[in-house]
Design a protein around this motif. Structure first.
Motif, PDB file in Angstrom:
ATOM      1  N   MET A  88      21.970   5.620 -22.162  1.00  0.00           N
ATOM      2  CA  MET A  88      21.655   5.926 -20.772  1.00  0.00           C
ATOM      3  C   MET A  88      20.256   6.541 -20.702  1.00  0.00           C
ATOM      4  O   MET A  88      19.850   7.302 -21.583  1.00  0.00           O
ATOM      5  CB  MET A  88      22.695   6.902 -20.229  1.00  0.00           C
ATOM      6  CG  MET A  88      22.516   7.293 -18.788  1.00  0.00           C
ATOM      7  SD  MET A  88      23.898   8.351 -18.246  1.00  0.00           S
ATOM      8  CE  MET A  88      23.510   8.484 -16.506  1.00  0.00           C
ATOM      9  N   LYS A  89      19.521   6.221 -19.648  1.00  0.00           N
ATOM     10  CA  LYS A  89      18.200   6.794 -19.444  1.00  0.00           C
ATOM     11  C   LYS A  89      18.175   7.566 -18.128  1.00  0.00           C
ATOM     12  O   LYS A  89      18.626   7.067 -17.100  1.00  0.00           O
ATOM     13  CB  LYS A  89      17.127   5.706 -19.433  1.00  0.00           C
ATOM     14  CG  LYS A  89      16.968   4.988 -20.772  1.00  0.00           C
ATOM     15  CD  LYS A  89      15.831   3.979 -20.718  1.00  0.00           C
ATOM     16  CE  LYS A  89      15.648   3.290 -22.071  1.00  0.00           C
ATOM     17  NZ  LYS A  89      14.531   2.319 -22.058  1.00  0.00           N
ATOM     18  N   ILE A  90      17.662   8.784 -18.185  1.00  0.00           N
ATOM     19  CA  ILE A  90      17.489   9.600 -16.988  1.00  0.00           C
ATOM     20  C   ILE A  90      16.012   9.935 -16.868  1.00  0.00           C
ATOM     21  O   ILE A  90      15.440  10.619 -17.724  1.00  0.00           O
ATOM     22  CB  ILE A  90      18.324  10.897 -17.045  1.00  0.00           C
ATOM     23  CG1 ILE A  90      19.817  10.568 -17.077  1.00  0.00           C
ATOM     24  CG2 ILE A  90      18.001  11.787 -15.848  1.00  0.00           C
ATOM     25  CD1 ILE A  90      20.706  11.792 -17.151  1.00  0.00           C
ATOM     26  N   ASP A  91      15.390   9.447 -15.809  1.00  0.00           N
ATOM     27  CA  ASP A  91      13.985   9.765 -15.557  1.00  0.00           C
ATOM     28  C   ASP A  91      13.897  11.157 -14.952  1.00  0.00           C
ATOM     29  O   ASP A  91      14.630  11.494 -14.001  1.00  0.00           O
ATOM     30  CB  ASP A  91      13.373   8.730 -14.615  1.00  0.00           C
ATOM     31  CG  ASP A  91      13.268   7.354 -15.264  1.00  0.00           C
ATOM     32  OD1 ASP A  91      13.037   7.295 -16.490  1.00  0.00           O
ATOM     33  OD2 ASP A  91      13.441   6.349 -14.548  1.00  0.00           O
ATOM     34  N   TYR A  92      12.989  11.943 -15.483  1.00  0.00           N
ATOM     35  CA  TYR A  92      12.929  13.350 -15.126  1.00  0.00           C
ATOM     36  C   TYR A  92      11.464  13.760 -15.029  1.00  0.00           C
ATOM     37  O   TYR A  92      10.556  13.013 -15.445  1.00  0.00           O
ATOM     38  CB  TYR A  92      13.641  14.169 -16.209  1.00  0.00           C
ATOM     39  CG  TYR A  92      14.337  15.410 -15.704  1.00  0.00           C
ATOM     40  CD1 TYR A  92      15.503  15.323 -14.952  1.00  0.00           C
ATOM     41  CD2 TYR A  92      13.834  16.678 -15.998  1.00  0.00           C
ATOM     42  CE1 TYR A  92      16.151  16.467 -14.502  1.00  0.00           C
ATOM     43  CE2 TYR A  92      14.469  17.822 -15.549  1.00  0.00           C
ATOM     44  CZ  TYR A  92      15.624  17.705 -14.789  1.00  0.00           C
ATOM     45  OH  TYR A  92      16.266  18.836 -14.335  1.00  0.00           O
ATOM     46  N   GLU A  93      11.199  14.935 -14.469  1.00  0.00           N
ATOM     47  CA  GLU A  93       9.828  15.418 -14.407  1.00  0.00           C
ATOM     48  C   GLU A  93       9.797  16.936 -14.347  1.00  0.00           C
ATOM     49  O   GLU A  93      10.747  17.574 -13.883  1.00  0.00           O
ATOM     50  CB  GLU A  93       9.076  14.806 -13.221  1.00  0.00           C
ATOM     51  CG  GLU A  93       9.750  14.952 -11.881  1.00  0.00           C
ATOM     52  CD  GLU A  93       9.066  14.105 -10.809  1.00  0.00           C
ATOM     53  OE1 GLU A  93       8.278  13.213 -11.158  1.00  0.00           O
ATOM     54  OE2 GLU A  93       9.327  14.356  -9.616  1.00  0.00           O
ATOM     55  N   VAL A  94       8.707  17.488 -14.841  1.00  0.00           N
ATOM     56  CA  VAL A  94       8.588  18.935 -14.952  1.00  0.00           C
ATOM     57  C   VAL A  94       7.175  19.353 -14.596  1.00  0.00           C
ATOM     58  O   VAL A  94       6.215  18.611 -14.816  1.00  0.00           O
ATOM     59  CB  VAL A  94       8.946  19.416 -16.382  1.00  0.00           C
ATOM     60  CG1 VAL A  94       7.973  18.836 -17.407  1.00  0.00           C
ATOM     61  CG2 VAL A  94       8.975  20.937 -16.472  1.00  0.00           C
ATOM     62  N   ALA A  95       7.055  20.532 -14.014  1.00  0.00           N
ATOM     63  CA  ALA A  95       5.758  21.158 -13.782  1.00  0.00           C
ATOM     64  C   ALA A  95       5.872  22.611 -14.200  1.00  0.00           C
ATOM     65  O   ALA A  95       6.942  23.219 -14.064  1.00  0.00           O
ATOM     66  CB  ALA A  95       5.350  21.058 -12.309  1.00  0.00           C
ATOM     67  N   ALA A  96       4.807  23.153 -14.727  1.00  0.00           N
ATOM     68  CA  ALA A  96       4.870  24.534 -15.183  1.00  0.00           C
ATOM     69  C   ALA A  96       3.486  25.146 -15.183  1.00  0.00           C
ATOM     70  O   ALA A  96       2.471  24.459 -15.265  1.00  0.00           O
ATOM     71  CB  ALA A  96       5.469  24.605 -16.585  1.00  0.00           C
ATOM     72  N   SER A  97       3.454  26.452 -15.105  1.00  0.00           N
ATOM     73  CA  SER A  97       2.230  27.203 -15.340  1.00  0.00           C
ATOM     74  C   SER A  97       2.639  28.506 -15.992  1.00  0.00           C
ATOM     75  O   SER A  97       3.764  28.968 -15.855  1.00  0.00           O
ATOM     76  CB  SER A  97       1.487  27.477 -14.027  1.00  0.00           C
ATOM     77  OG  SER A  97       2.237  28.341 -13.200  1.00  0.00           O
ATOM     78  N   GLY A  98       1.752  29.059 -16.747  1.00  0.00           N
ATOM     79  CA  GLY A  98       2.078  30.307 -17.400  1.00  0.00           C
ATOM     80  C   GLY A  98       1.470  30.387 -18.773  1.00  0.00           C
ATOM     81  O   GLY A  98       0.838  29.449 -19.261  1.00  0.00           O
ATOM     82  N   LYS A  99       1.669  31.509 -19.434  1.00  0.00           N
ATOM     83  CA  LYS A  99       1.074  31.712 -20.739  1.00  0.00           C
ATOM     84  C   LYS A  99       1.707  30.816 -21.785  1.00  0.00           C
ATOM     85  O   LYS A  99       1.031  30.345 -22.701  1.00  0.00           O
ATOM     86  CB  LYS A  99       1.194  33.178 -21.155  1.00  0.00           C
ATOM     87  CG  LYS A  99       0.445  33.470 -22.439  1.00  0.00           C
ATOM     88  CD  LYS A  99       0.317  34.939 -22.672  1.00  0.00           C
ATOM     89  CE  LYS A  99      -0.392  35.210 -23.991  1.00  0.00           C
ATOM     90  NZ  LYS A  99      -1.748  34.650 -24.031  1.00  0.00           N
ATOM     91  N   ALA A 100       3.012  30.592 -21.695  1.00  0.00           N
ATOM     92  CA  ALA A 100       3.669  29.706 -22.647  1.00  0.00           C
ATOM     93  C   ALA A 100       3.187  28.286 -22.428  1.00  0.00           C
ATOM     94  O   ALA A 100       2.994  27.849 -21.306  1.00  0.00           O
ATOM     95  CB  ALA A 100       5.181  29.775 -22.457  1.00  0.00           C
ATOM     96  N   ASN A 101       2.992  27.545 -23.509  1.00  0.00           N
ATOM     97  CA  ASN A 101       2.504  26.171 -23.352  1.00  0.00           C
ATOM     98  C   ASN A 101       3.533  25.145 -23.793  1.00  0.00           C
ATOM     99  O   ASN A 101       3.194  24.008 -24.069  1.00  0.00           O
ATOM    100  CB  ASN A 101       1.197  25.970 -24.129  1.00  0.00           C
ATOM    101  CG  ASN A 101       1.405  26.125 -25.629  1.00  0.00           C
ATOM    102  OD1 ASN A 101       2.472  26.527 -26.063  1.00  0.00           O
ATOM    103  ND2 ASN A 101       0.379  25.824 -26.400  1.00  0.00           N
TER     104      ASN A 101
END
Length: 360
Positions: A88-101
């Motif tokens: 199975m494939k699930i298309d996903y997306e993420v956005a982030a900001s912060g000190k952790a990379n």
């Protein structure tokens, strides 16, 4: 559990409270996932996250993740995702900001930890892949979860919980850092998988880990006043609070270890995990070392909370099978959250604890 999640991105502000400082301002630290980046090992190099301007609180970053272009039903809600066989494939997306990379994801289907591949069917199955994230919380980076469900059969509609872990690549080095601080906190998004066929058993050698747990046992014991007092923090925890909320306690060799614990010279480490609170809620709990489920025989342990009692899972960890630095935590995923529509029943993760080989 919150029902009818809409297409709004979930936002997370992760904060680190620095003990012993005065209390006024916050410092915003911004963070990041690159779709073409290769997944990193969970033992990524350590870095020091504890830079501060001397004030009491540091905001480490923001994170948002969501299903990409989900199908909607007639009410405008996310429709169940269909499983039609194979991977199975699930298309996903993420956005982030912060000190952790970096960011990692854990997936649970009906409370059971689900190993997955990252972006491609050619990558290995892992319980977590760690990715680099561009430092931009306004633009989403797409990627794909690929997996064969480890549970379910034709006709089932089962919950899927997708859990982000903030900066999972960080490990204290016991020189400059000895604690995870605000790192490795979680953000959860839920969905439904509708099974149109039976999945075949997942037989992949990449997820067959050496057995690390031994002498596992589950018991129930009565709630004590001492346990309630230890659970009390910013708010007092009493028997009435246990009717609506869930609490945990993690002991290592008989004591609550919040930051780190030296396992140098030990053959075994005894861990005791206690889960208590909201009567009737069922959970599956999984032990993790370096973000991988650590039991090959029985990956998760099911329990149902009852009024006035504590669910207890005890086990020994075989030290010789560990690395020099090990991130340890327990995740409990709810099975029947929909039975309590007026309550917030979500995944429960303990704070991460470093088990390390070296003197205290």
């Amino acid at each position: 559990m919150r029902k009818g999640c809409r297409l709004v991105s979930l936002m997370l502000i992760i904060s680190l409270v620095l003990i012993g400082c005065s209390a006024d301002k916050t410092q915003t630290l911004n963070s990041s996932l690159s779709p073409s980046a290769e997944p990193q090992k969970a033992s990524a190099p350590s870095q020091n996250p504890f830079e501060t301007d001397g004030e009491n609180q540091v905001i480490l970053g923001r994170m948002s993740h969501r299903f990409a272009n989900p199908k909607l039903d007639q009410r405008g809600q996310r429709a169940p995702m269909a499983y039609n066989g194979g991977e199975m494939k699930i298309d996903y997306e993420v956005a982030a900001s912060g000190k952790a990379n970096n960011v990692g994801f854990l997936i649970f289907i009906n409370g059971q930890p689900q190993p997955y591949k990252f972006n491609s069917t050619d990558t290995p199955y892992e319980y977590m892949h760690i990715f680099e994230v561009p430092d931009d919380d306004e633009h989403y980076t797409p990627f794909t979860f690929v997996f064969t469900p480890i549970t379910g059969e034709k006709g089932d509609q089962l919950s899927i919980n997708i859990i982000s872990v903030y900066n999972p690549g960080f490990t204290p080095d016991m020189k400059e850092t000895s604690s995870y601080g605000g790192y490795q906190t979680t953000l959860q998004l839920d969905g439904i998988i509708s099974f149109n066929t039976d999945p075949k058993p997942l037989d992949d050698p990449s997820i067959l880990k050496e057995e690390v747990l031994s002498d596992v046992r589950q018991t129930t014991e009565p709630i004590t006043q001492e346990l309630l007092e230890k659970a009390s923090g910013f708010e007092k925890v009493d028997l009435n609070a246990l009717d609506k909320k869930v609490y945990n306690e993690l002991q290592i060799d008989g004591a609550v270890r919040m930051d780190n614990y030296s396992i140098e010279g030990k053959d075994k480490v005894h861990v005791t995990f206690k889960l208590f609170g909201h009567p009737g809620v069922q959970y599956r709990s999984t032990f993790y070392i370096n973000h991988q489920a650590i039991s090959a025989k029985k990956v998760s342990f099911e329990t149902k909370l009852t009024k006035g009692n504590v669910s207890v899972i005890e086990a020994d960890i075989e030290v010789e099978k560990l690395e020099d630095f090990n991130t340890f935590y327990v995740v409990s995923a709810p099975l029947n959250a929909n039975d309590f529509p007026d309550d917030v029943i979500i995944l429960d993760k303990t704070a991460s604890v470093l088990l390390y080989k070296g003197k205290e």
